[in-house]
Design a protein around this motif. Structure first.
Motif, PDB file in Angstrom:
ATOM      1  N   ASP A 111       1.036  -0.886  -0.522  1.00  0.00           N
ATOM      2  CA  ASP A 111       0.101   0.048   0.242  1.00  0.00           C
ATOM      3  C   ASP A 111       0.608   1.315  -0.189  1.00  0.00           C
ATOM      4  OD1 ASP A 111       0.653  -0.640   2.636  1.00  0.00           O
ATOM      5  OD2 ASP A 111      -0.606   0.042   3.757  1.00  0.00           O
ATOM      6  N   LYS A 112       2.225   1.022  -0.423  1.00  0.00           N
ATOM      7  CA  LYS A 112       2.720   1.924  -0.458  1.00  0.00           C
ATOM      8  C   LYS A 112       3.524   2.116  -1.571  1.00  0.00           C
ATOM      9  CE  LYS A 112       4.690   0.859   4.168  1.00  0.00           C
ATOM     10  NZ  LYS A 112       3.821   1.635   4.897  1.00  0.00           N
ATOM     11  N   PRO A 113       3.285   4.090  -2.070  1.00  0.00           N
ATOM     12  CA  PRO A 113       3.616   4.050  -3.310  1.00  0.00           C
ATOM     13  C   PRO A 113       4.772   3.843  -3.807  1.00  0.00           C
ATOM     14  CG  PRO A 113       1.782   5.436  -2.620  1.00  0.00           C
ATOM     15  CD  PRO A 113       1.817   4.723  -1.127  1.00  0.00           C
ATOM     16  N   ASP A 114       6.008   4.421  -2.550  1.00  0.00           N
ATOM     17  CA  ASP A 114       7.756   4.391  -3.134  1.00  0.00           C
ATOM     18  C   ASP A 114       7.659   2.912  -3.178  1.00  0.00           C
ATOM     19  OD1 ASP A 114       6.284   3.586  -0.435  1.00  0.00           O
ATOM     20  OD2 ASP A 114       9.243   4.615   0.360  1.00  0.00           O
ATOM     21  N   GLU A 115       7.658   1.488  -2.440  1.00  0.00           N
ATOM     22  CA  GLU A 115       7.311  -0.049  -3.197  1.00  0.00           C
ATOM     23  C   GLU A 115       6.948   0.133  -4.233  1.00  0.00           C
ATOM     24  OE1 GLU A 115       7.409  -1.183   1.658  1.00  0.00           O
ATOM     25  OE2 GLU A 115       5.849  -2.323   0.684  1.00  0.00           O
ATOM     26  N   ILE A 116       6.214   0.740  -4.824  1.00  0.00           N
ATOM     27  CA  ILE A 116       5.295   0.122  -5.788  1.00  0.00           C
ATOM     28  C   ILE A 116       5.983   0.539  -7.411  1.00  0.00           C
ATOM     29  CG2 ILE A 116       3.335  -0.168  -7.218  1.00  0.00           C
ATOM     30  CD1 ILE A 116       2.152   0.457  -4.524  1.00  0.00           C
ATOM     31  N   GLY A 117       6.313   1.597  -6.957  1.00  0.00           N
ATOM     32  CA  GLY A 117       7.020   3.116  -8.032  1.00  0.00           C
ATOM     33  C   GLY A 117       6.166   2.582  -9.495  1.00  0.00           C
ATOM     34  N   LEU A 118       6.692   2.959 -10.589  1.00  0.00           N
ATOM     35  CA  LEU A 118       6.287   3.457 -12.197  1.00  0.00           C
ATOM     36  C   LEU A 118       5.315   2.861 -12.405  1.00  0.00           C
ATOM     37  CD1 LEU A 118       8.284   5.963 -13.287  1.00  0.00           C
ATOM     38  CD2 LEU A 118       6.126   6.645 -11.831  1.00  0.00           C
ATOM     39  N   LEU A 119       3.806   2.559 -12.555  1.00  0.00           N
ATOM     40  CA  LEU A 119       3.480   1.548 -13.497  1.00  0.00           C
ATOM     41  C   LEU A 119       3.586   2.185 -15.427  1.00  0.00           C
ATOM     42  CD1 LEU A 119       0.973   0.685 -10.227  1.00  0.00           C
ATOM     43  CD2 LEU A 119       2.587  -1.127 -10.568  1.00  0.00           C
ATOM     44  N   ASP A 120       3.307   0.421 -15.282  1.00  0.00           N
ATOM     45  CA  ASP A 120       2.911   0.754 -16.875  1.00  0.00           C
ATOM     46  C   ASP A 120       1.297   0.512 -17.169  1.00  0.00           C
ATOM     47  OD1 ASP A 120       5.566   0.472 -18.376  1.00  0.00           O
ATOM     48  OD2 ASP A 120       5.456  -1.363 -17.475  1.00  0.00           O
ATOM     49  N   ILE A 121       0.613  -0.403 -16.606  1.00  0.00           N
ATOM     50  CA  ILE A 121      -0.847   0.050 -16.202  1.00  0.00           C
ATOM     51  C   ILE A 121      -1.474  -0.123 -14.875  1.00  0.00           C
ATOM     52  CG2 ILE A 121      -2.849  -1.571 -17.297  1.00  0.00           C
ATOM     53  CD1 ILE A 121      -0.815  -3.172 -19.312  1.00  0.00           C
ATOM     54  N   LEU A 122      -2.722   0.473 -15.164  1.00  0.00           N
ATOM     55  CA  LEU A 122      -3.055   0.127 -13.653  1.00  0.00           C
ATOM     56  C   LEU A 122      -4.213   0.178 -13.544  1.00  0.00           C
ATOM     57  CD1 LEU A 122      -2.678   0.913 -10.525  1.00  0.00           C
ATOM     58  CD2 LEU A 122      -3.428   3.475 -10.952  1.00  0.00           C
ATOM     59  N   ILE A 123      -4.400  -1.123 -12.989  1.00  0.00           N
ATOM     60  CA  ILE A 123      -6.525  -1.455 -13.041  1.00  0.00           C
ATOM     61  C   ILE A 123      -7.167  -0.807 -11.702  1.00  0.00           C
ATOM     62  CG2 ILE A 123      -7.943  -3.490 -14.096  1.00  0.00           C
ATOM     63  CD1 ILE A 123      -5.994  -4.218 -14.983  1.00  0.00           C
ATOM     64  N   ILE A 124      -8.102  -0.286 -11.523  1.00  0.00           N
ATOM     65  CA  ILE A 124      -8.668   0.566 -11.123  1.00  0.00           C
ATOM     66  C   ILE A 124     -10.039  -0.456 -10.376  1.00  0.00           C
ATOM     67  CG2 ILE A 124      -9.445   2.266  -9.317  1.00  0.00           C
ATOM     68  CD1 ILE A 124      -7.883   4.011 -11.298  1.00  0.00           C
ATOM     69  N   ALA A 125      -9.936  -1.008  -9.145  1.00  0.00           N
ATOM     70  CA  ALA A 125     -11.511  -2.092  -8.948  1.00  0.00           C
ATOM     71  C   ALA A 125     -11.411  -1.393  -7.721  1.00  0.00           C
ATOM     72  CB  ALA A 125     -10.742  -3.839  -8.662  1.00  0.00           C
ATOM     73  N   THR A 126     -11.413  -0.420  -7.547  1.00  0.00           N
ATOM     74  CA  THR A 126     -12.153   0.333  -5.740  1.00  0.00           C
ATOM     75  C   THR A 126     -12.924  -0.085  -6.488  1.00  0.00           C
ATOM     76  OG1 THR A 126     -11.429   2.150  -6.954  1.00  0.00           O
ATOM     77  CG2 THR A 126     -10.642   1.086  -5.279  1.00  0.00           C
ATOM     78  N   LYS A 127     -14.546   0.746  -5.237  1.00  0.00           N
ATOM     79  CA  LYS A 127     -15.996   0.413  -5.587  1.00  0.00           C
ATOM     80  C   LYS A 127     -15.901   2.129  -5.950  1.00  0.00           C
ATOM     81  CE  LYS A 127     -18.324  -3.225  -4.086  1.00  0.00           C
ATOM     82  NZ  LYS A 127     -18.736  -3.224  -2.766  1.00  0.00           N
ATOM     83  N   SER A 128     -16.817   2.709  -6.975  1.00  0.00           N
ATOM     84  CA  SER A 128     -17.076   3.740  -7.244  1.00  0.00           C
ATOM     85  C   SER A 128     -16.423   5.714  -6.157  1.00  0.00           C
ATOM     86  CB  SER A 128     -18.184   3.946  -7.904  1.00  0.00           C
ATOM     87  OG  SER A 128     -18.684   2.915  -8.947  1.00  0.00           O
ATOM     88  N   TYR A 129     -17.315   4.662  -4.719  1.00  0.00           N
ATOM     89  CA  TYR A 129     -16.904   6.328  -3.757  1.00  0.00           C
ATOM     90  C   TYR A 129     -15.639   5.958  -3.791  1.00  0.00           C
ATOM     91  CZ  TYR A 129     -17.255   1.814  -1.499  1.00  0.00           C
ATOM     92  OH  TYR A 129     -17.413   0.931  -0.039  1.00  0.00           O
TER      93      TYR A 129
END
Length: 309
Positions: free
Chosen positions: A66-84
């Motif tokens: 859940d840490k952006p600095d661990e994840i780094g830059l992404l080529d594809i991001l699929i967002i599957a959160t609820k709309s809210y």
């Protein structure tokens, strides 16, 4: 290729399990699960389990974080959160975006792209639009059951750019995916099914099977679909009588005891729900564009009364 999945609920886990399993021996493709708290801990310790009718898949991604600095830059991001949660979620992880990151939101509404645009600072990031036909529920953190629906993903854009290659990557990852330039029409076709169904099942506290076997309920459902049809026309999208009949027929393909995610959120008394996207959006836009939404308002009154009790 770094593919991130933001939100490991029913939809995100279905997609994540498939991609991780199919790319587990591919050194050039990394799958990232972006989640927090109990879900993160469960997947880190035990992997992600997807229970389907034909088989059970247990998979482990390249990274759970859940840490952006661990994840780094992404080529594809699929967002599957609820709309809210969409606006806050994309804002929290915009440090994982670069100028050519492809974003594919898979929410239930028809305005996800606008929400994303308002919550990130990257003008060059490629925001597509998408949806998925599926019913999948969280059994417990890290364990998700595919209850019904084909798991079919549609995504696309209506400008001159071609992102068919993204579809190839997702299809290689075991997903049933279609890339299209008619994505707005497809989003509204799904909304034609999901919004009235979610509204009615939540108001009446009944399963999809109970709704489908009651002729009075089905007649009401059809009238609500007509209200969505009229609203879509105000957004320059044409939904036909055949689209309505197809949506009504689709109901029979789901297990009798299936419930919509909105209904489950209300039953579980969750503080956040997709009511704003699935119910209020229709009523508010109906008022804005002069579309009669009497049947939606009737169901909404029942929902609001139940919520207060």
């Amino acid at each position: 290729m770094k593919i991130g999945i933001l939100g490991m609920g029913g939809v995100g886990s279905f997609i994540g399990a498939k991609l991780t399993k199919h790319y587990e021996n591919d050194e050039n493709t990394q799958i990232f699960f972006i989640c927090r708290n109990e879900t993160k801990e469960a997947i880190v310790n035990n992997g992600l389990t997807l229970i389907a009718a034909d088989k059970t898949i247990n998979s482990r991604p390249y990274l759970v974080s859940d840490k952006p600095d661990e994840i780094g830059l992404l080529d594809i991001l699929i967002i599957a959160t609820k709309s809210y949660a969409l606006g806050t979620a994309i804002s929290d992880y915009q440090d994982c975006l670069k100028d050519d990151t492809i974003i594919i939101p898979l929410q239930n509404g028809v305005n996800a792209k606008n929400i994303i645009e308002k919550n990130i600072d990257h003008d060059s990031t490629k925001i597509l639009e998408g949806c998925i036909y599926i019913v999948s529920n969280i059994e417990e953190p890290g364990i998700v059951k595919h209850m019904g629906g084909p798991g079919k993903i549609f995504f696309g854009n209506n400008d001159n750019h071609d992102f068919g290659w993204v579809g190839d990557i997702l299809a290689k990852g075991g997903l049933d995916v279609t890339y299209t330039k008619d994505i707005q029409e497809i989003l509204w076709k799904k909304y034609l099914f999901v919004s009235p169904l979610s509204t009615m099942s939540t108001a009446l506290h009944i399963s999809l099977g109970e709704l489908a076997e009651d002729s009075i309920h089905m007649a009401k459902l059809k009238k609500m679909m007509i209200e969505v049809q009229e609203l879509a026309s105000k957004h320059k999208v044409t939904l036909t009588k055949e689209d309505i009949e197809a949506s009504l027929a689709m109901l029979s393909k789901f297990p009798y005891k299936s419930k919509t995610s909105l209904q489950l959120d209300f039953e579980n008394r969750n503080s956040n729900t997709e009511k704003n996207i699935l119910v209020d959006f229709v009523i508010e836009n109906g008022e804005k564009f002069g579309v009669d939404t009497d049947h939606y308002q009737e169901m909404n009154n029942i929902i609001n009364t139940t919520r207060k009790s």
